[in-house]
Scaffold this motif. Structure first.
Motif, PDB file in Angstrom:
ATOM      1  N   ALA A   1     -40.282 -11.951 -22.987  1.00  0.00           N
ATOM      2  CA  ALA A   1     -40.076 -13.288 -22.433  1.00  0.00           C
ATOM      3  C   ALA A   1     -40.604 -13.283 -21.002  1.00  0.00           C
ATOM      4  O   ALA A   1     -40.482 -12.293 -20.289  1.00  0.00           O
ATOM      5  CB  ALA A   1     -38.591 -13.632 -22.453  1.00  0.00           C
ATOM      6  N   GLY A   2     -41.182 -14.359 -20.599  1.00  0.00           N
ATOM      7  CA  GLY A   2     -41.696 -14.459 -19.239  1.00  0.00           C
ATOM      8  C   GLY A   2     -43.185 -14.183 -19.129  1.00  0.00           C
ATOM      9  O   GLY A   2     -43.789 -14.499 -18.115  1.00  0.00           O
ATOM     10  N   LEU A   3     -43.779 -13.604 -20.160  1.00  0.00           N
ATOM     11  CA  LEU A   3     -45.222 -13.366 -20.132  1.00  0.00           C
ATOM     12  C   LEU A   3     -45.895 -14.528 -20.858  1.00  0.00           C
ATOM     13  O   LEU A   3     -45.750 -14.686 -22.066  1.00  0.00           O
ATOM     14  CB  LEU A   3     -45.586 -12.038 -20.800  1.00  0.00           C
ATOM     15  N   MET A   4     -46.595 -15.338 -20.102  1.00  0.00           N
ATOM     16  CA  MET A   4     -47.264 -16.507 -20.658  1.00  0.00           C
ATOM     17  C   MET A   4     -48.717 -16.156 -20.939  1.00  0.00           C
ATOM     18  O   MET A   4     -49.425 -15.668 -20.063  1.00  0.00           O
ATOM     19  CB  MET A   4     -47.192 -17.675 -19.678  1.00  0.00           C
ATOM     20  N   LEU A   5     -49.144 -16.419 -22.174  1.00  0.00           N
ATOM     21  CA  LEU A   5     -50.528 -16.140 -22.578  1.00  0.00           C
ATOM     22  C   LEU A   5     -51.214 -17.439 -22.958  1.00  0.00           C
ATOM     23  O   LEU A   5     -50.590 -18.362 -23.478  1.00  0.00           O
ATOM     24  CB  LEU A   5     -50.543 -15.182 -23.778  1.00  0.00           C
TER      25      LEU A   5
END
Length: 169
Positions: free
Chosen positions: A47-51
């Protein structure tokens, strides 16, 4: 579990991802290695890693970009396996194929993207996963992990955990 364990655990969970990972690096090497072996045993998109997928040259390919800040991770391509099923493959920026645990193609584009993010350090995926794992530990286990920090650093954490909010560090 003591009140001290709870206060310290609460303080640690409030640390930012980078600050928490920097703290974990201060653990003795054997403790840190054991923590990493357990926490990062299975690739995952934290969570928190935006791709973001950006169309690339070619009909069935995308550039995979991690956001905030923008970092180009590599490429995803759509292909067919020997059975004729659609599969996705991931490639690093250097053009090397991504292979995790012997797997080099995925049925879903999102799984290929997660594998690429996991394989490329610049994505920060492993740091986010490690921080999330540590935050999810029960209070007593978190306290036990932190007890092996150098004494001075552990004492600083305890003092910070009991410092009234709004006071200078």
């Amino acid at each position: 579990m003591s009140r001290r364990d709870g206060e310290l655990a609460h303080h640690i969970r409030r640390l930012g991802n980078h600050e928490l990972n920097e703290l974990l690096l201060q653990l003795p090497k054997a403790s840190f290695a054991a923590l990493v072996d357990v926490a990062l045993a299975r690739p995952a998109l934290p969570a928190g890693l935006m791709l973001r997928y950006e169309p690339a040259a070619g009909v069935d390919s995308w550039t995979l970009v991690a956001c905030a800040p923008r970092r180009r991770l590599g490429m995803l391509t759509r292909d067919r396996d020997p059975g004729g099923r659609v599969v996705y493959r991931a490639w690093t920026r250097a053009g090397d194929p991504v292979q995790l645990d012997g797997i080099s193609s995925w049925r879903r584009r999102g799984n290929a993207a997660a594998a690429l993010a996991w394989a490329v350090p610049v994505s920060g995926a492993r740091c986010l996963a490690l921080a999330a794992y540590v935050r999810a530990l029960p209070d007593s286990a978190l306290h036990q992990l932190l007890q092996v920090l150098p004494r001075e650093r552990f004492d600083q954490l305890v003092e910070a955990a009991y410092r009234p909010e709004g006071t200078a560090a």
